[in-house]
Design a protein around this motif. Structure first.
Motif, PDB file in Angstrom:
ATOM      1  N   LEU A   1       0.873  -1.178   0.000  1.00  0.00           N
ATOM      2  CA  LEU A   1       0.000   0.000   0.000  1.00  0.00           C
ATOM      3  C   LEU A   1       0.909   1.226   0.000  1.00  0.00           C
ATOM      4  O   LEU A   1       1.934   1.228   0.661  1.00  0.00           O
ATOM      5  CB  LEU A   1      -0.864  -0.041   1.275  1.00  0.00           C
ATOM      6  CG  LEU A   1      -1.997   0.954   1.421  1.00  0.00           C
ATOM      7  CD1 LEU A   1      -3.063   0.686   0.380  1.00  0.00           C
ATOM      8  CD2 LEU A   1      -2.625   0.838   2.815  1.00  0.00           C
TER       9      LEU A   1
ATOM     10  N   ALA B   1       1.388   7.017   1.892  1.00  0.00           N
ATOM     11  CA  ALA B   1       0.452   8.102   2.195  1.00  0.00           C
ATOM     12  C   ALA B   1      -0.972   7.600   2.423  1.00  0.00           C
ATOM     13  O   ALA B   1      -1.813   8.327   2.941  1.00  0.00           O
ATOM     14  CB  ALA B   1       0.473   9.139   1.077  1.00  0.00           C
ATOM     15  N   GLU B   2      -1.253   6.355   2.014  1.00  0.00           N
ATOM     16  CA  GLU B   2      -2.607   5.828   2.159  1.00  0.00           C
ATOM     17  C   GLU B   2      -2.820   5.081   3.471  1.00  0.00           C
ATOM     18  O   GLU B   2      -3.935   4.670   3.788  1.00  0.00           O
ATOM     19  CB  GLU B   2      -2.916   4.834   1.020  1.00  0.00           C
ATOM     20  CG  GLU B   2      -2.826   5.409  -0.367  1.00  0.00           C
ATOM     21  CD  GLU B   2      -3.907   6.433  -0.624  1.00  0.00           C
ATOM     22  OE1 GLU B   2      -4.853   6.489   0.176  1.00  0.00           O
ATOM     23  OE2 GLU B   2      -3.786   7.169  -1.592  1.00  0.00           O
TER      24      GLU B   2
ATOM     25  N   TYR C   1      -2.658   5.738   6.757  1.00  0.00           N
ATOM     26  CA  TYR C   1      -3.488   6.276   7.835  1.00  0.00           C
ATOM     27  C   TYR C   1      -4.970   5.996   7.576  1.00  0.00           C
ATOM     28  O   TYR C   1      -5.671   5.424   8.419  1.00  0.00           O
ATOM     29  CB  TYR C   1      -3.247   7.782   7.980  1.00  0.00           C
ATOM     30  CG  TYR C   1      -4.019   8.445   9.115  1.00  0.00           C
ATOM     31  CD1 TYR C   1      -3.396   8.714  10.329  1.00  0.00           C
ATOM     32  CD2 TYR C   1      -5.352   8.792   8.969  1.00  0.00           C
ATOM     33  CE1 TYR C   1      -4.088   9.317  11.371  1.00  0.00           C
ATOM     34  CE2 TYR C   1      -6.054   9.390   9.999  1.00  0.00           C
ATOM     35  CZ  TYR C   1      -5.421   9.654  11.202  1.00  0.00           C
ATOM     36  OH  TYR C   1      -6.103  10.248  12.229  1.00  0.00           O
TER      37      TYR C   1
ATOM     38  N   ASP D   1       2.875  13.978  -0.919  1.00  0.00           N
ATOM     39  CA  ASP D   1       2.777  12.923   0.094  1.00  0.00           C
ATOM     40  C   ASP D   1       1.650  13.167   1.077  1.00  0.00           C
ATOM     41  O   ASP D   1       1.774  12.888   2.262  1.00  0.00           O
ATOM     42  CB  ASP D   1       4.103  12.761   0.849  1.00  0.00           C
ATOM     43  CG  ASP D   1       4.971  11.723   0.188  1.00  0.00           C
ATOM     44  OD1 ASP D   1       4.414  10.795  -0.409  1.00  0.00           O
ATOM     45  OD2 ASP D   1       6.198  11.860   0.266  1.00  0.00           O
ATOM     46  N   THR D   2       0.556  13.701   0.595  1.00  0.00           N
ATOM     47  CA  THR D   2      -0.613  13.925   1.432  1.00  0.00           C
ATOM     48  C   THR D   2      -1.577  12.764   1.225  1.00  0.00           C
ATOM     49  O   THR D   2      -1.575  12.153   0.172  1.00  0.00           O
ATOM     50  CB  THR D   2      -1.310  15.237   1.017  1.00  0.00           C
ATOM     51  OG1 THR D   2      -0.313  16.234   0.875  1.00  0.00           O
ATOM     52  CG2 THR D   2      -2.317  15.683   2.050  1.00  0.00           C
ATOM     53  N   SER D   3      -2.399  12.475   2.224  1.00  0.00           N
ATOM     54  CA  SER D   3      -3.341  11.370   2.099  1.00  0.00           C
ATOM     55  C   SER D   3      -4.444  11.704   1.095  1.00  0.00           C
ATOM     56  O   SER D   3      -5.096  12.744   1.192  1.00  0.00           O
ATOM     57  CB  SER D   3      -3.965  11.060   3.459  1.00  0.00           C
ATOM     58  OG  SER D   3      -5.249  10.523   3.292  1.00  0.00           O
TER      59      SER D   3
END
Ligand code: NA
Ligand code: NA
Lengths: 302, 175, 431
Positions: free
Chosen positions: A165, A168-169, A171, C167-169
């Motif tokens: 995964l 950044a995904e 969380y 790199d942000t969700s």
């Protein structure tokens, strides 16, 4: 005369402890080298540091041992679970004749190893409130591991169901339950705020996380002994500081996570260790490990 | 443009289009497998990601070279679309010369890189990266040939390039 | 920054102006830069290849394109339109409202503004211009304006690109776009109501209430799509990237099994066309990845950061400055290029000023989407004028009021971060 330019590419973020170490190195050698640091994988893509150096398009790189192992299968030994017991064992191994053998293999591929760069011990971080003592307790737990078969195998070796995964995904995936857990060193758990969406950290300590600070072999051989000395001294000093800072931070964070209400505990590490080493010895990875090297590394543990 | 293509041309065209289409279908199926294996079977797989990134790379570079038609390409056409066909002919001569020149000059270096990458295999499927990246060679060679044809057409004055403002909406995003 | 860099930038601009496709312009100029520098020319290709290979999140792009194409051929779009018409057609400027509302719903399934404009847009433009009810240019203008909202409401390809460079969700970015998207939709409807009064645009024959249940029922499969996506992402079934595949699967099943409007042959043609659009959009990204290397090696972000650092900007002045710069660039550059090449230049400064990366991301995406409709270079403008066949000049004239109110909306979103951040925070975002 012109100073040699050393461009260093790394994937660490600009506010990482290691980024500070690189800045220290650049500062310390500024009389001899024009060292330019590119963090955040902005210069070359993650995983292409080694080939870029080999092709003469990059001077220095922070290279994952998994990347090296893709070209030099013998190196996969240092990516296996429960090989090093701690950061000191890692350093001792690279300082020993085992380290010399590994470095010689890298040198044949055009990479001169300056230092192993410790960045923390990987621990299991879970959302569900289960009790984990042995690898069997992780059966059926979907755990995010970095992409690539070496990483995925590491997940299997501690009993979990690994899935790749994007970092950044993670969380959101932990929060929604798309995954049950992930493994990272404690500072990463803190930076990515994983503690907000998980219930416990199992101190499995299954992998001593490190990258290799490498430089082009051809370039290194062309330096004068004084230049080599200057660079190596700067690297040794900065990395030693960086390692100590990581260790301090990890100790601090155990308390922090407990204050945040997480359960932080050590499982039966012997059970994990036996299970993992067995898995590795049965795997295709172990086939490429130099004869007897694992025993010599074990002997170096204090 | 409007004359119906000969049969062999039609077959080649169909084959050229079939490659990216098949790859997109494969990508779609892999994603479904990936979700299914993780969410339903609780037994996640990793190889699907690798198949998808390779497919993505090939869809892109194959699609923009072998199966590309001029109206599929996204260009800035405020000036290009409004000048007279005589001027546009010169524009076409200049940009195709430029592109052919640069891609041809860099072709040996690209060959060197792609063949060098046999040193590394992909993680799951153990395909040498020289094969994964070989699509870049296809891309470069086919683009050179395509733009040589554009250059030839423009130089002889048989093809001045139509206003792609019309083509853009009609062709690539519709149907 | 070196003279070689200047030469490379000049080459991109000049070759693009004379009509070289933009992806080639960026890739060729990067090769040209390396040639001038005496470096290995393969680096440009290597950057492109390794960048594409390593960017897993980009895989959402082809699948969102595929999902949108399936909805268009599978008549999900038609059913949705009937529903919106029954809902808001009865007000003055009714079809204009229908345009905005259907776009809002459609945007909950599609990740691309161009797909919105071509899909829903084409159908509703025909409806608006039939019998000369609305001028073609007005229909085109409001279609372009409402398509802008598409990628602001999740899912969103531009947000995927922003997540990649920052790199942000993606999950939080998607949530952050919901409120701004709805606000912009309301602003557009307000402007449409005003324009309708000025130009005396017609009202639609009200759809009899007894027909409403039937129309709604037929639209249910289409209306369920955003729900499926949300449940997929936030219910732990898929990651945001995988959700694109789930959307495509759903559209495929509904149009083959439920509406029975897609044959095997049509399905193949849809895949083929989606692959073509994927290649066209993706190649712009590929070119940008190559040129990014040039920008990085020239340390352009550091130069800009140092320059901005000297001026001691506050957060607000920085954000306003970035907005002005991006809006100006948006007139000339392609949105993906801005996201991939320009945003990384500003991001370090934004972070060091303590600006929330999700807030910044939503601002940037809204901004670049507005750029899609700003002359002279606006992909949306080209698309809608190619459908309406009305002159670009006329379309721009009708578009200006909408652009003005969108920019005002952008200003509000910039100044009030809570509009963006409340929903992500509700869902546990710590920023
Ligand atoms: Na959307
Ligand atoms: Na524009």
């Amino acid at each position: 005369q012109d100073m040699p330019t050393l461009r260093l590419s790394s994937v660490v973020s600009d506010n990482d402890i290691r980024a500070e170490a690189f800045a220290e190195i650049a500062e310390a050698v500024s009389g001899t080298f024009d060292m330019q640091v590119f963090n955040g994988a902005t210069l070359v893509a993650q995983g292409s540091e080694m080939t870029s150096i080999q092709r003469g398009n990059l001077e220095m790189g922070l290279i994952a041992p998994q990347t090296i192992a893709e070209q030099i299968p013998e190196w996969s030994i240092v990516t296996s679970a429960y090989l090093f017991s701690d950061a000191a064992h890692l350093q001792a191994t690279f300082d020993s004749d085992v380290g010399d053998e590994l470095k010689a293999l890298a040198a044949d591929a055009g990479i001169h190893v300056l230092a192993p760069v410790y960045f923390g011990t990987r621990q299991v971080n879970l959302a569900p409130e289960i009790d984990v003592q042995t690898p069997e307790d992780l059966n059926g737990i979907t755990m995010r591991m970095p992409g690539g078969d070496a990483w995925q195998f590491l997940g299997e070796a501690i009993g979990a169901n690994p899935t790749p995964l994007a970092y950044a995904e993670v969380y959101t995936a932990l929060q929604t339950g798309a995954i049950d857990g992930q493994d990272n060193p404690l500072p990463n758990d803190y930076n990515m705020k994983f503690y907000e969406v998980t219930s416990q950290i199992v101190l499995t300590g299954h992998l001593i996380g490190f990258d290799v600070l490498g430089i082009s072999k051809e370039l290194w051989d062309g330096f004068t002994p004084e230049q080599q000395e200057t660079l190596q001294t700067a690297v040794d000093a900065a990395i030693a500081t960086s390692t100590q800072r990581h260790l301090d931070r990890e100790a601090e964070l155990v308390e922090f996570f407990r204050d945040e209400g997480l359960r932080v505990y050590e499982p039966d590490r012997i059970a994990f260790r036996d299970y993992a080493q067995q898995k590795y010895l049965e795997s295709e990875f172990a086939a490429s490990w130099p004869e007897g090297m694992i025993d010599r590394i074990n002997a170096l543990a204090e | 443009m409007s004359s119906s293509p000969s049969r062999p041309t039609h077959i080649l065209r169909t084959l050229a289009d079939a490659v990216p289409a098949t790859l997109l279908a494969v990508m779609f199926v892999c994603f479904i497998i990936q979700v299914f294996m993780r969410y339903v079977m609780d037994s996640p797989v990793g190889w699907t990601v690798e198949v998808c990134v390779i497919a993505w790379l090939w869809i892109l570079l194959w699609g923009q070279s072998v199966s590309a038609e001029e109206q599929d390409e996204i260009r800035f056409d405020i000036l290009y679309g409004s000048v007279s066909s005589g001027v546009r002919r010169w524009f076409r001569i200049v940009f195709s010369l430029l592109l052919v020149g640069i891609y041809a000059w860099s072709l040996p270096a690209l060959w060197d890189f792609v063949t060098f990458m046999k040193i590394q295999d992909t993680s799951y499927l153990d395909i040498p990266f020289s094969w994964v990246y070989s699509v870049a060679l296809i891309f470069s060679v086919v683009t050179i040939l395509r733009y040589l044809r554009i250059l030839w057409g423009a130089a002889r004055g048989t093809d001045t390039g139509q206003s792609s403002v019309d083509e853009l909406g009609r062709k690539d995003f519709t149907e | 920054m070196s003279w070689e860099f200047g030469a490379a930038v000049a080459m991109i601009v000049l070759s693009a102006i004379i009509g070289l496709p933009i992806g080639h312009a960026m890739l060729a100029s990067s090769v040209f830069y390396l040639l001038l520098q005496g470096q290995d020319m393969s680096i440009a290709f290597e950057q492109m290849l390794t960048g594409l290979y390593g960017s897993y999140v980009l895989l959402a792009i082809p699948l969102f394109i595929f999902a949108a194409d399936l909805m268009n051929v599978g008549s999900l779009s038609d059913k949705l339109l009937d529903f919106c018409r029954a809902l808001v057609g009865r007000f003055r400027g009714g079809l204009g409202h229908v345009n905005v509302v259907s776009s809002l719903i459609f945007s909950g399934m599609s990740g691309s503004a161009i797909a919105d404009a071509v899909g829903m847009g084409r159908i509703i433009i025909n409806l608006m211009t039939k019998d000369g009810k609305y001028p073609g240019a007005y229909a085109g203008a409001i279609t372009a304006a409402s398509a802008i909202i598409g990628p602001i409401i999740p899912p969103s390809i531009p947000m995927v690109l922003y997540a990649l460079v920052s790199d942000t969700s993606i999950g939080f970015l998607f949530l952050g776009g919901v409120a701004p998207g709805l606000i912009l939709g309301i602003l557009l409807m307000t402007m449409n109501a005003w324009q309708a009064r000025i130009h005396d645009y017609p009202v639609e024959e009200p759809v009899p209430l007894r027909e409403l249940p039937g129309i709604t029922l037929r639209a249910v499969p289409a209306l369920l799509m955003p729900v499926i996506l949300l449940v997929g992402i936030y219910g732990g079934v898929t990651t945001p990237t995988e959700a694109a595949a789930l959307a495509a699967l759903y559209a495929f099943l509904v149009s083959t099994l439920f509406y029975r409007s897609v044959s095997l042959r049509l399905a193949y043609e849809t895949v083929r066309n989606s692959a073509k659009s994927t290649a066209a959009v993706g190649f712009l990204i590929a070119g940008a990845l190559a040129f990014n290397y040039v920008v990085t090696i020239e340390q352009v972000p550091n130069v800009i950061r140092d320059a901005l650092g000297d001026t001691e900007l506050t957060r607000i002045t920085f954000l306003l400055l970035v907005n002005v710069i991006l809006l100006l660039l948006g007139c000339l550059l392609e949105a993906n290029a801005i996201l991939l090449v320009i945003v990384p230049i500003f991001l370090p400064t934004a972070v060091s000023l303590g600006i929330d990366p999700v807030h910044f991301g939503v601002i940037v995406v809204v901004n670049t989407m507005i750029g899609l409709a700003t002359p002279p270079y606006g992909l949306l403008l080209f698309v809608v004028t190619s459908i309406t066949r009305s002159p670009i000049r006329e379309t721009i004239r009708h578009l200006l009021p909408f652009l003005a109110i969108m920019i005002a909306g952008l200003g509000i979103i910039t100044l009030v971060p809570d509009i963006v951040l409340w929903l992500p925070r509700l869902y546990g975002y710590g920023g």
